[in-house]
Design a protein around this motif. Structure first.
Motif, mmCIF file in Angstrom:
data_model
loop_
_atom_site.group_PDB
_atom_site.id
_atom_site.type_symbol
_atom_site.label_atom_id
_atom_site.label_comp_id
_atom_site.label_asym_id
_atom_site.label_seq_id
_atom_site.Cartn_x
_atom_site.Cartn_y
_atom_site.Cartn_z
ATOM 1 N N LEU A 204 0.822 -1.209 0.000
ATOM 2 C CA LEU A 204 0.000 0.000 0.000
ATOM 3 C C LEU A 204 0.859 1.264 0.000
ATOM 4 C CD1 LEU A 204 -2.733 1.415 0.162
ATOM 5 C CD2 LEU A 204 -2.671 1.117 2.653
ATOM 6 N N ALA A 205 1.916 1.265 0.792
ATOM 7 C CA ALA A 205 2.799 2.437 0.821
ATOM 8 C C ALA A 205 3.413 2.679 -0.552
ATOM 9 C CB ALA A 205 3.890 2.247 1.870
ATOM 10 N N GLY A 206 3.762 1.594 -1.233
ATOM 11 C CA GLY A 206 4.304 1.726 -2.575
ATOM 12 C C GLY A 206 3.274 2.267 -3.552
ATOM 13 N N GLY A 207 2.021 1.831 -3.388
ATOM 14 C CA GLY A 207 0.956 2.341 -4.241
ATOM 15 C C GLY A 207 0.734 3.827 -4.033
ATOM 16 N N MET A 212 1.635 9.593 -5.720
ATOM 17 C CA MET A 212 2.270 10.879 -5.422
ATOM 18 C C MET A 212 3.277 11.249 -6.494
ATOM 19 S SD MET A 212 2.628 11.114 -1.261
ATOM 20 C CE MET A 212 3.371 9.512 -0.964
ATOM 21 N N ASP A 213 4.016 10.269 -6.979
ATOM 22 C CA ASP A 213 4.983 10.539 -8.044
ATOM 23 C C ASP A 213 4.291 10.994 -9.321
ATOM 24 O OD1 ASP A 213 7.045 9.857 -6.359
ATOM 25 O OD2 ASP A 213 7.343 7.855 -7.193
ATOM 26 N N SER A 214 3.094 10.446 -9.594
ATOM 27 C CA SER A 214 2.361 10.849 -10.794
ATOM 28 C C SER A 214 1.928 12.308 -10.720
ATOM 29 C CB SER A 214 1.145 9.948 -11.003
ATOM 30 O OG SER A 214 0.113 10.253 -10.078
ATOM 31 N N LEU A 215 1.799 12.827 -9.492
ATOM 32 C CA LEU A 215 1.436 14.230 -9.284
ATOM 33 C C LEU A 215 2.664 15.138 -9.258
ATOM 34 C CD1 LEU A 215 -1.175 13.660 -6.434
ATOM 35 C CD2 LEU A 215 -1.687 14.320 -8.799
ATOM 36 N N PRO A 223 -0.934 12.540 1.407
ATOM 37 C CA PRO A 223 -2.105 13.299 0.989
ATOM 38 C C PRO A 223 -2.746 14.006 2.171
ATOM 39 C CG PRO A 223 -2.632 10.967 1.129
ATOM 40 C CD PRO A 223 -1.149 11.080 1.359
ATOM 41 N N SER A 224 -3.630 14.952 1.885
ATOM 42 C CA SER A 224 -4.397 15.606 2.947
ATOM 43 C C SER A 224 -5.435 14.645 3.500
ATOM 44 C CB SER A 224 -5.109 16.846 2.397
ATOM 45 O OG SER A 224 -4.196 17.804 1.926
#
Length: 259
Positions: A204-207, A212-215, A223-224
């Motif tokens: 999950l952390a990797g997902g 986040m990298d895609s952003l 995330p908020s």
């Protein structure tokens, strides 16, 4: 010592208030003393009938039904928070977006705010007071071409409309502000991270890291949370923010790389 923030005596409409940041905003507003009405397509099962209306706000009929319920049940409204939004458009870039996909994104992310403001803001003007919050998105300045073109365009249109409305009604006592969240860690976003993780063969952390990298990265590293979005909205709707209008507040953990 008096509470720093209070919404006691305020009548608020919060659209899309049954899950995620919308549900967090409804809960906080009620905690701060506001009378809150919210809506979604299906009843959530945990709200009293007099505080909830099942309606499809992507249709004119749904917006009319809600506006009528606000007037009959609360006698008008002091605060409107347009939380409703989302995207069901396919990925694969602009060529995957046909007429129906574009219409659906506009119907969900732009038109409900236009219709409800048209119905309810005149009452605010007549009383000389009120607050309207349009929840936009950082996607309006940071679209992801593979997935969010239509959503981002609809949110950009909402932002421009909001600014124009603020210039028109602020001199009449009605404040209009925008809140632009980045990635919010809702139940749906967790499911997305789990799916991404599964496809990538990670945890999950990797997902979450892949998203986040895609952003382009989130400098604070996460995330908020829905409650953090609600905190900002509550402040902007309170008397503590009495001279704030016409502006947009980004809450994205530093995702947008420009000022």
């Amino acid at each position: 010592m008096a509470d720093f923030l209070s919404l006691a005596g305020k009548r608020a409409l919060i659209t899309g208030g049954t899950q995620g940041a919308g549900a967090a905003t409804v809960a906080l507003f009620r905690e701060l003393g506001a009378q809150v009405m919210t809506t979604a397509r299906k009843p959530p099962g945990h709200l009293p009938d007099d505080l909830f209306l099942a309606a499809d706000l992507s249709t004119p009929e749904g917006c009319d039904l809600l506006a009528e319920a606000v007037q009959s049940r609360m006698g008008g409204v002091d605060i409107i928070v347009h939380m409703l939004g989302g995207s069901s458009a396919p990925g694969d870039g602009f060529t995957a977006l046909g007429e129906s996909e574009w219409q659906a994104e506009l119907a969900l992310n732009l038109q409900p705010a236009l219709r409800l403001d048209r119905a309810l803001v005149p009452g605010m003007i007549a009383r000389g007071t009120g607050v309207v919050v349009h929840v936009t998105s950082i996607q309006r300045v940071l679209p992801l071409p593979e997935a969010t073109t239509a959503y981002a365009a609809a949110k950009a249109a909402l932002s421009v409309y909001s600014k124009s409305l603020s210039k028109e009604v602020s001199p009449k006592g009605v404040r209009v502000v925008r809140v632009a969240p980045g990635w919010i860690e809702t139940e749906a976003s967790v499911r997305l991270a789990e799916r991404v993780a599964s496809e990538a063969g990670t945890d999950l952390a990797g997902g979450r890291r892949i998203i986040m990298d895609s952003l382009g990265g989130i400098p604070i590293g996460r995330p908020s949370k829905p409650a953090e979005i609600a905190n900002l909205i509550a402040f902007l709707c309170s008397d503590r923010a009495a001279t704030i209008t016409g502006t947009e507040y980004v809450i994205d953990g530093g995702t947008v790389p420009t000022a």
